[in-house]
Design an enzyme around this catalytic site. Structure first.
Site, PDB file in Angstrom:
ATOM      1  N   VAL A 145       0.872  -1.175   0.000  1.00 38.09           N
ATOM      2  CA  VAL A 145       0.000   0.000   0.000  1.00 38.09           C
ATOM      3  C   VAL A 145       0.906   1.222   0.000  1.00 38.09           C
ATOM      4  O   VAL A 145       2.038   1.171   0.484  1.00 38.09           O
ATOM      5  CB  VAL A 145      -0.960   0.025   1.214  1.00 38.09           C
ATOM      6  CG1 VAL A 145      -2.037  -1.034   1.072  1.00 38.09           C
ATOM      7  CG2 VAL A 145      -0.206  -0.151   2.525  1.00 38.09           C
ATOM      8  N   SER A 146       0.409   2.335  -0.550  1.00 40.69           N
ATOM      9  CA  SER A 146       1.268   3.506  -0.746  1.00 40.69           C
ATOM     10  C   SER A 146       1.568   4.272   0.533  1.00 40.69           C
ATOM     11  O   SER A 146       2.608   4.900   0.662  1.00 40.69           O
ATOM     12  CB  SER A 146       0.633   4.451  -1.773  1.00 40.69           C
ATOM     13  OG  SER A 146       0.536   3.800  -3.017  1.00 40.69           O
ATOM     14  N   THR A 147       0.637   4.251   1.493  1.00 36.09           N
ATOM     15  CA  THR A 147       0.848   4.993   2.736  1.00 36.09           C
ATOM     16  C   THR A 147       0.468   4.134   3.927  1.00 36.09           C
ATOM     17  O   THR A 147      -0.241   3.133   3.800  1.00 36.09           O
ATOM     18  CB  THR A 147      -0.014   6.273   2.776  1.00 36.09           C
ATOM     19  OG1 THR A 147      -1.394   5.894   2.831  1.00 36.09           O
ATOM     20  CG2 THR A 147       0.227   7.145   1.549  1.00 36.09           C
TER      21      THR A 147
END
Length: 200
Positions: free
Chosen positions: A11-13
């Protein structure tokens, strides 16, 4: 040597949740301890869990990924990492939401690796063309806007007409800084920049 199955999720964050990816990997029978999760951008492959997975991979192992964009965003780098996993490590890769991206043997004349490599090449071409089209559309939009007289970038702030008067009053101790800024309706940084510029 025993074949092992691994899962990779990203996931990006840290605020985003990987639950859906984990659920899809668990449904494939992958043990939770064999799922590697990174919580950072997919712009490159400098990710600790991905690197750990790569170090652990042995010939005949299988890596499951829920979607190709979970592996990364840069298709040139994705293809490079795909080559490392399938050629150098001699492991298989399975992308769950795209059945053609499955390098395991298919039981016909064409191997899974050949088909998957071909699909990746097509995806890479399409992604590159889309990036070029987006840049072209942006350039055309900017050119059209400039032709209409639209100004880009931060607009130059007009110096208040009473700046010198209020600044001089502040300099001579007539009013506090806060009151001067309120009268001029400007920020502290801009105020002192103009004080220096006008040598008040």
């Amino acid at each position: 040597m025993e074949q092992r199955e691994y899962g990779y999720a990203r996931v990006s964050t840290k605020e985003q949740h990987e639950d859906r990816q984990i659920s899809a990997l668990l449904k494939e029978g992958i043990q939770k301890e064999n799922i590697f999760i990174d919580k950072q951008s997919g712009k490159d492959f400098e990710r600790p869990k991905y690197k750990k997975l790569l170090r652990r991979l042995k010939k005949g192992d299988v890596v499951f990924i829920s979607s190709i964009d979970r592996l990364g965003r840069n298709y040139a780098e994705i293809m490079d990492q795909w080559r490392i996993m399938t050629r150098e490590k001699q492991a298989d890769v399975v992308v769950l939401d795209m059945p053609l991206l499955d390098t395991r043997q298919k039981g016909d004349d064409l191997t899974g690796i050949f088909i998957a490599d071909l699909v990746l090449q097509i995806l890479s071409y399409v992604a590159q063309k889309e990036r070029e089209n987006i840049r072209a559309r942006q350039a055309e939009g900017i050119a059209a806007a400039k032709a209409r007289g639209v100004k880009f970038g931060r607009q130059k702030m007009e110096v208040p007409s009473n700046f010198r008067e209020v600044a001089a009053l502040w300099r001579n101790g007539g009013i506090p800084l806060r009151e001067a800024l309120e009268k001029l309706e400007i920020g502290r940084t801009y105020f002192f920049k103009k004080i220096k510029e006008f040598q008040i």
